[in-house]
Every structure is written in C-alpha cells, then in structure tokens.
Enzyme design. Structure first.
Site, PDB file in Angstrom:
ATOM      1  N   ASP A   1       0.811  -1.214   0.000  1.00 38.50           N
ATOM      2  CA  ASP A   1       0.000   0.000   0.000  1.00 38.50           C
ATOM      3  C   ASP A   1       0.849   1.271   0.000  1.00 38.50           C
ATOM      4  O   ASP A   1       2.012   1.272   0.415  1.00 38.50           O
ATOM      5  CB  ASP A   1      -0.867   0.044   1.267  1.00 38.50           C
ATOM      6  CG  ASP A   1      -2.039  -0.914   1.201  1.00 38.50           C
ATOM      7  OD1 ASP A   1      -2.025  -1.825   0.346  1.00 38.50           O
ATOM      8  OD2 ASP A   1      -2.962  -0.754   2.016  1.00 38.50           O
TER       9      ASP A   1
ATOM     10  N   HIS B   1       3.755  -2.201   3.175  1.00 38.20           N
ATOM     11  CA  HIS B   1       3.820  -0.844   2.612  1.00 38.20           C
ATOM     12  C   HIS B   1       5.167  -0.648   1.932  1.00 38.20           C
ATOM     13  O   HIS B   1       6.205  -0.610   2.619  1.00 38.20           O
ATOM     14  CB  HIS B   1       3.628   0.200   3.721  1.00 38.20           C
ATOM     15  CG  HIS B   1       2.290   0.109   4.393  1.00 38.20           C
ATOM     16  ND1 HIS B   1       2.018  -0.831   5.370  1.00 38.20           N
ATOM     17  CD2 HIS B   1       1.146   0.816   4.208  1.00 38.20           C
ATOM     18  CE1 HIS B   1       0.754  -0.685   5.755  1.00 38.20           C
ATOM     19  NE2 HIS B   1       0.200   0.304   5.074  1.00 38.20           N
TER      20      HIS B   1
HETATM   21 NI    NI Z   1      -2.548   3.184   3.238  1.00 38.09          NI
END
Ligand code: NI
Length: 301
Positions: free
Chosen positions: A99, A240
C-alpha cells in the site's frame, strides 16, 4: 463490475509464438526420485528437459519451472499466467499487497518479485501515480495488479460523498492514463469505510487478515515473524512499499511463503471463486473447510 486484467499473458516475443497455457507441461528433475512429471498449474514458455535441480516440494518445483520459463520466454508476466490457472479452493494461495506507493523503493520490490517469479497487488495513491507513472507502468508490465487506494490517503469515512467519489475516480483516471486499465479493486486508507463509501466504491473493497504493522516497527524480522505466525490459506498480507525496512523484508517473506508451499497470486485471482461484488468487503479468501477444520482440497504443506 469486477474485471480481470485483459493484458496478454502468454506471448513469447523471441519466437513470435503464442503458447496456450492449458497445453503446456514440463519435466522436472528431482534428486531423490529421478525425473517426474511436473503437475498442477500449466506453465508459460516452451517445455524443456533442461531444468535445474530442485527439491520435491511442489512449490519449489513450481518456482523452478516458473524461473526457467522466464529465462527462456521473456517477456511475459511473472506469476500472472501461472496464478491465473490456480484454483485457490484447491491449493494454498496467498496474496501479498503493498500500500501507499508507488515510491522509488517499489522498483526494488519489483526486482525481488521478478527474481521469484511471483505476483503481488499494489494499492496505489493517485497522487503518487501521477508522480511515478513509469513505476506504475512497470508494475503492470510485469504482471502485477494495481488497486485503488484513493488519491491522497484521507480517511474516506470522514469525507463527503462528493469528495469520496472525486478521490476514487481521479485515482482511477490516473491509473488509466498510465496503463490503460482501471484498478479492479479498491482499498480504503486505514481500512476505514462506511455505508457511504461502500455505496460509491465502484469496486470490491479489499482489506487484509495479516497486518504486518511494517510501517510501525520498521523491522524486517518482525514483519517476517508476523507473516509466519498469522498467514493461512487464502490470506491477504498487508505491507507498505514506501518503507525501506519493508522493501528489505520482501525477499525473506516470499521465500518463507514459497517454502511453506503457498502459491502467490494477485487479489483478483485469490478472490475469483468468491465472485466479489462492488462495495462488499473482503479480508481473505474463505476456503471451504471440512468438519475437522481442515480443507479437504488443500495439499499439506
Ligand atoms: Ni494506506
């Protein structure tokens, strides 16, 4: 509508030939037992007897086949074509998701995924798509999937309906401008959504069941520990790619999953049997279990 990628998956540029995945098989050398026929998912690329030595672990054998196919048949979408043929109700599937990118470190993540020949799904921010169109292009070119993570990472549940629509639609438009396709799924920042967000999401809402908390501890070994502890068949793993520590964790995480017999797939491939609906939430694939809590389909691994 839940749409699947329409990108060509099986073209082999070197010979200008196109291979039908359903018709391909290769032979794998296994040290303990001599040669055996490779089974399970079809393979992209020309069949060959000249495979590297590999273990009897089916996933490792599959990886060897994938890597060989890549060496012989570039360019093709790593992981995407094998993944597309996987039935995640019958084999142990897992989806890696990244992400908040893309970011410069995303290219290193792509390098690692390429080495293993496995796909992932990237939930990107529209603001960053506009900044790094080349990375978005590479993500798509290499057979990974792109999801919509909103334009600027605001909490969508706190925004007006108009602003939610604007954030999601502008991100879709940025992705279309970069690769010519809309993201098939969306993930709201912080996993935060409400009835309003659901009603205008315009795509299945994909959350996760394995939260590595990578953004918080920034420790590759802790990321790996959480993956080892929490991942099961059908899991969706949250990471991430904007953090260096996460980039460093990708290789050990992928190695662990492969060693455990998991087949890495995109979100679309993972959830395909679920027929995901726009505005509905999915945090993993529900694998059908028998009375003992085991899947009658899943191979031990
Ligand atoms: Ni996010």
């Amino acid at each position: 509508m839940f749409r699947r990628s329409s990108r060509p998956r099986l073209t082999v540029a070197a010979t200008a030939s196109t291979y039908l995945a359903s018709l391909l098989a290769v032979t794998v050398a296994v040290p303990a037992t001599g040669r055996q026929e490779a089974t399970a998912e079809p393979l992209v690329g020309p069949p060959s007897d000249d495979l590297p030595t590999t273990s009897a672990n089916p996933a490792t054998a599959a990886m060897a086949r994938i890597q060989l196919a890549r060496a012989d048949a570039a360019p093709w979408a790593p992981g995407k074509a094998p993944g597309a043929s996987v039935d995640c109700q019958k084999v142990k599937c897992v989806a890696l998701t990244f992400d908040d990118g893309p970011a410069p470190g995303t290219t290193t993540v792509l390098d690692v995924l390429d080495q293993y020949g496995v796909p992932a799904t990237f939930y990107v921010l529209g603001s960053r798509v506009d900044r790094y169109p080349d990375i978005i292009q590479r993500i798509a070119d290499e057979g990974h999937e792109i999801g919509n993570h909103s334009h600027a990472h605001r909490d969508l549940a706190s925004l007006s309906t108009t602003d939610v629509v604007e954030s999601l639609e502008s991100t879709n438009a940025s992705v279309v401008a970069a690769i010519g396709e809309e993201p098939p799924t969306m993930r709201p920042p912080y996993g935060s959504h409400d009835a309003t967000v659901d009603s205008v999401a315009g795509a299945p809402i994909v959350l996760w069941d394995v939260d590595t908390l990578d953004w918080k501890h920034k420790d590759p070994s802790e990321t790996l520990r959480i993956v080892k502890e929490q991942t099961g068949p059908g899991s969706i793993i949250l990471m991430h790619d904007i953090h260096d520590a996460t980039v460093a964790a990708v290789a050990p995480v992928v190695q662990h999953l492969v060693d455990e017999g998991y087949v890495l797939v995109t979100i679309s491939d993972l959830l395909e049997s679920q027929e995901p609906q726009n505005g509905h939430q999915y945090s993993h694939l529900s694998v059908h279990l028998d009375g003992d809590g085991n899947s009658p389909h899943l191979a031990a691994g």
